[in-house]
Write a protein that holds these residues in place. Structure first.
Motif: not given
Lengths: 101, 101, 101, 101
Positions: A71, B73, C71
């Motif tokens: 990320s 990501t 996330s």
């Protein structure tokens, strides 16, 4: 620009400290200014320097595993240098007190 | 590898559709396979092709503004191709039903 | 508001499709409108409904493992409904063409 | 569990320090242990305490604006306490040196 990144290997057990240590060795040996946090690493520099560094780290972690989730968050502001220090300083100044770092 | 990214300009008003449209025009004209979602764009390809594309999009949005926050990501799995389609197909197969896409 | 989330178990092998399937079964059975993407699930609703759903999914995945990284990205805009559909439609309208979804 | 979050208001100008200061005042007044970083705030506690705190911060920033994008990353590991300190300590121990924090 400043960039936070974190690299999570999948399929290697719940502890990933060995991979994190390998990554931070590369970061610490680069010429980029950096800060480690409990949730990732923040670096400051140019797009190419930072993305080159992250590619190197990501590839190294993938080499010893099967799957990696990386990320990246980029905060890029024109005409700003030393954003890593300035962002925290500016908030502490507004609040008139020092915060936990 | 597959990569989701989103590019958010700061200081331009609450609506950012013009910038998103410029970005998606670049993505649509690239040779990379992609999917747009309500929260970002997913592309599949090599590190260099994808990061080159995101750099181009990020720079274009920054050009007409003061500050840009870009989130990336990466899901990189050895020996896997067409992950973009396969990930969804494999879950639908496990559940034995089609999901909303 | 619309919210994308993804739940990644650590220490369970490189493939995580079983956990993803369990999560999507919960999402599909909820009353929230949703869309699955190759990199996560997007849901639309209120803070409490969505966070309640994610907590349920996160806890279920953690139950059968040791560590979970979740996330969440929230896009919350006043006076907007159906953002999930509208964001994509508005960009396609600007570009005058349909994009890959 | 430890959680990093960041709250970005859209449509308010490129500088968002006033909103960040308001958020950190709430965090500093909560009973949760926290650390500020150049890219967000890391807190440690239970799901409900942390999500309650983030909801409060997110709502406050949205109140004075039109749109807010909030990012949350949760690292939840069974039977671990003080992960905020331990994660950094464990990596420094592996490398046999202190890193920039």
């Amino acid at each position: 620009m400043i960039v936070q990144f974190s690299i999570v290997p999948l399929g290697k057990g719940p502890g990933i400290g060995d991979d994190v240590a390998k990554v931070l060795k590369i970061v610490d040996n680069s010429r980029l200014s950096y800060k480690i946090t409990p949730m990732g690493t923040v670096v400051e520099g140019s797009w190419d320097d930072i993305m080159g560094l992250i590619k190197k780290c990501h590839s190294l972690v993938l080499k010893s595993g099967e799957r990696v989730v990386t990320s990246i968050t980029i905060d890029d502001r024109k005409r700003r240098k030393n954003m890593m220090e300035e962002k925290i300083r500016s908030v502490e100044k507004r609040l008139g007190k020092s915060l936990r770092k």
